[in-house]
Design an enzyme around this catalytic site. Structure first.
Site, PDB file in Angstrom:
ATOM      1  N   MET A   1       1.393   9.874   2.855  1.00  0.00           N
ATOM      2  CA  MET A   1       2.334  10.084   3.935  1.00  0.00           C
ATOM      3  C   MET A   1       3.278   8.905   4.132  1.00  0.00           C
ATOM      4  O   MET A   1       4.405   9.081   4.608  1.00  0.00           O
ATOM      5  CB  MET A   1       1.566  10.338   5.246  1.00  0.00           C
ATOM      6  N   ALA A   2       2.861   7.694   3.790  1.00  0.00           N
ATOM      7  CA  ALA A   2       3.669   6.528   4.134  1.00  0.00           C
ATOM      8  C   ALA A   2       3.437   5.417   3.121  1.00  0.00           C
ATOM      9  O   ALA A   2       2.509   5.455   2.314  1.00  0.00           O
ATOM     10  CB  ALA A   2       3.328   6.047   5.545  1.00  0.00           C
TER      11      ALA A   2
ATOM     12  N   ASP B   1     -10.203  11.336   9.648  1.00  0.00           N
ATOM     13  CA  ASP B   1      -9.806  11.073   8.266  1.00  0.00           C
ATOM     14  C   ASP B   1     -10.478   9.799   7.749  1.00  0.00           C
ATOM     15  O   ASP B   1      -9.844   8.929   7.158  1.00  0.00           O
ATOM     16  CB  ASP B   1      -8.293  10.965   8.159  1.00  0.00           C
TER      17      ASP B   1
ATOM     18  N   GLY C   1       0.826  -1.203   0.000  1.00  0.00           N
ATOM     19  CA  GLY C   1       0.000   0.000   0.000  1.00  0.00           C
ATOM     20  C   GLY C   1       0.857   1.249   0.000  1.00  0.00           C
ATOM     21  O   GLY C   1       1.954   1.275   0.562  1.00  0.00           O
TER      22      GLY C   1
END
Length: 672
Positions: free
Chosen positions: A26-27, A144, A22
């Site tokens: 951000m990561a 979120d 994935g």
């Protein structure tokens, strides 16, 4: 060097890093294995270009802390956290989080692949609300919620992840970064989040409604040319009705979405439990024969990464954003730089306005505090929280909580129903805020004077008491007339929640006869006279040699059957039989001369070697028998009748002895 920031194959000598599964704004997330515990894990690593920013380090730390406190089947668990140390001085330390590995696909992938039907969309949203209800009770707002942060397992189980920008509910500070920019994903931002205001549980519910809207219609409620434009639409525009995009969804879906996507958070569902109950009621109204979600091809922007956005001002939105949301139709090499410069100028202008507004507010508060004026604070939204968590939230903003217990049919016992003053009300610091804490559904007592009344009167009495009259059933009663109320279920005097159903029992006018066979006469009569029987009885007797006298051996109506009220039951009771009469004594017959001669001519078996000394005369024999006979108790002779056979035998023996003696004398005379 190109590889200096790559993820090593082994982290902390424990976690083996595998393929990438994935990627986000951000990561990146890698499949991995915990060598110590021998289990499969997912390892989330901050992107290298963001690792130098302390803000993102803080978000990673917050995510680990937030999820570590949550243990729920619909929330991805966090096992461990740490940092990957830089290999060179030019590198940067990169934080990582070790999470539960969940097989499956994200909700975003399923939506894009047309793999969700409307009823499945409702079921998946119920799973998201289940996770949110748990996190909100623990005092955590996700902030979120979006399809990319929801994993659906092959068994269609929902797993919510990525609490990177989550905050504690009691943290009422605005959702801004140090640069006064909003964190979130534009398509799913709540209006208050887009304005940079404080968020609460209702903000997550708005985002969940946006996700459901997209699953049902194939597009988000608001779409636009840029994330800033989409965020502005959340603040200023009403969402389209789902039936406008697909008329088969119906008006019930429209009504649900209108409430879930209300601009004013006080007009939305107030907690996840309330929204779940409404969604369950909506599910039967969602058509089953619709095809899977079809994404709308005309959506110009699908920017679904979490990012920083400028806050949208509450007023003047259209004027402030028109330039940034309008696409300039230009050709040539200068069109793109020109659009970027215009957008940059608009963003800078908005940021300056927000900074000035915040600075002015802070200056005003400082000025009021210097003058000794009151400092105003907003009452936080705490409905649906545990009472202890709500008290902490109030104390954190310098308010004094005061509990007041109230009945509530919707809010579980121990949770907050609401506050007084209402949420978002500006009050002076140090003011008292009353917390209405639920003590569960209101209770009422079933009336205890209903037996013997007419059914219509009983139904009216139950309705007046706040209870729901239920169906009727027939029962036997020892005294209530036929057709009248013989009892209720629950019985009168029982305390039950308001609105509970109470069944009504009507009398048949008959009585259930108890089982009496085998009882003594007295016990059977007592059973018939009992208050719940009240039957008359009649006794008849019958001789029985094998049954104890006084025991009931039969009853006119079998036990367990019904009989009219007050009727008579005939009991058959056993008695001892009369003794049989004694037969009359039979006299001994006198032997005829022929019989006497025959006896004389018989072989002298009895006279073999008789001895005169051994011969016993009849008087002697009679004396011996008298001496051997047992004495009669009490010194009295017994009734001679039982001894008659013995006396007759003795007389016959005596006569036989005499005849033998006479025969011997005759033979002796003949010999002489």
């Amino acid at each position: 060097m190109p590889g200096r920031n790559s993820v090593p194959q082994l982290i902390n000598d424990r976690y083996e890093v595998g393929e990438t599964i994935g990627r986000g704004g951000m990561a990146t997330v890698h499949a991995g294995r915990d060598l110590r515990l021998g289990r499969r894990v997912a390892i989330k690593v901050l992107r290298p270009e963001l690792a130098r920013d302390d803000t993102f380090h803080e978000r990673f730390k917050r995510e680990a802390q937030s999820v570590a406190a949550l243990n729920h089947h619909s929330i991805v668990s966090v096992y461990d956290t740490g940092e990957i140390l830089a290999e060179t001085d030019e590198g940067v330390d990169r934080p990582f989080i070790v999470m539960e590995y969940v097989p499956g696909r994200t909700l975003r992938e399923l939506i894009h692949e047309d793999a969700i039907t409307p009823q499945e969309a409702v079921d998946l949203t119920l799973g998201i609300l289940d996770a949110l209800e748990y996190s909100h009770r623990a005092g955590i707002v996700h902030r979120d919620i979006k399809p990319a942060n929801v994993i659906v397992t092959p068994e269609r189980q929902v797993k919510v992840m990525d609490f990177g920008i989550a905050r504690a509910v009691e943290d009422t500070s605005p959702a801004l970064t140090q640069a006064q920019a909003v964190l979130g994903t534009a398509q799913y931002l709540s209006p208050e989040q887009a304005r940079g205001e404080s968020v609460d549980a209702r903000s997550d519910l708005y985002s969940a409604a946006c996700v459901l809207f997209e699953m049902l219609t194939g597009r988000a409620p608001f779409v636009g040319g840029s994330s800033v434009d989409v965020a502005a639409q959340h603040v200023r525009d009403a969402p389209p009705a789902p039936s406008e995009l697909d008329p088969r969804l119906g008006r019930r879906v429209d009504a649900f979405m209108a409430k879930a996507l209300a601009k004013d958070r006080s007009a939305r569902f107030q907690d996840a439990g309330q929204m779940r109950r409404a969604l369950r009621e909506l599910r039967p109204g969602v058509p089953e024969d619709l095809e899977a979600t079809q994404p709308v091809d005309t959506v110009p922007v699908r920017d679904e990464d979490t990012k920083t956005l400028p806050p949208v001002p509450a007023a003047g939105v259209a004027a402030g954003l028109q330039e940034t949301s309008t696409e300039v139709q230009e050709t040539g090499s200068t069109a793109a730089p020109r659009r970027r410069r215009g957008l940059r100028a608009a963003l800078i202008g908005l940021l300056v306005l927000v900074v000035l507004a915040v600075a002015g507010l802070l200056a005003l508060q400082w000025y009021q505090s210097q003058r000794g004026g009151p400092v105003l604070v907003a009452v936080p939204y705490v409905a649906g929280m545990d009472a202890s968590v709500a008290e902490t939230a109030l104390r954190n903003v310098d308010l004094v909580p005061q509990r007041d217990e109230v009945f509530s049919d919707d809010v579980p016992e121990g949770d907050v129903v609401g506050t007084d003053p209402a949420p978002d009300t500006q009050v002076e610091a140090g003011s008292t805020v009353v917390l209405d804490v639920s003590k569960g559904p209101a209770e009422v007592e079933v009336p205890d004077d209903l037996v013997g009344q007419f059914e219509a009167d009983v139904r009216e009495a139950l309705d007046s008491a706040g209870l729901e009259p239920g169906p009727t059933n027939a029962v036997n009663s020892s005294w209530v007339p036929e057709g009248m109320v013989a009892g209720t279920d629950p019985p009168g005097g029982t305390t039950v929640p308001t609105g509970s159903e109470v069944r009504i029992a009507l009398s048949t006018g008959r009585v259930t006869v108890p089982q009496l066979v085998g009882l003594s006469r007295e016990d059977a009569i007592a059973a018939l006279r009992a208050d719940d029987v009240r039957l008359a009885h009649e006794i008849v007797t019958t001789p029985r040699s094998v049954v104890e006298p006084g025991q009931v051996v039969d009853q006119s109506v079998e036990g367990g059957r019904s009989a009219p009220q007050g009727s008579t039951i005939t009991l058959t009771v056993a008695v001892a039989p009369e003794p049989a009469p004694e037969p009359p004594a039979t006299p001994s017959p006198t032997p005829s001369p022929e019989e006497s001669e025959a006896e004389d001519e018989e072989p002298e078996a009895e006279d073999e070697d008789p001895s005169d000394d051994d011969a016993e005369s009849p008087p002697a024999a009679e004396a011996r028998r008298s001496a051997e006979a047992p004495a009669t108790p009490g010194g009295q002779d017994e009734d001679p009748r039982p001894e008659q056979p013995q006396e007759r035998a003795a007389e016959q023996q005596a006569r036989g002895e005499e005849r033998r003696a006479d025969g011997q004398e005759r033979r002796s005379g003949g010999e002489e």
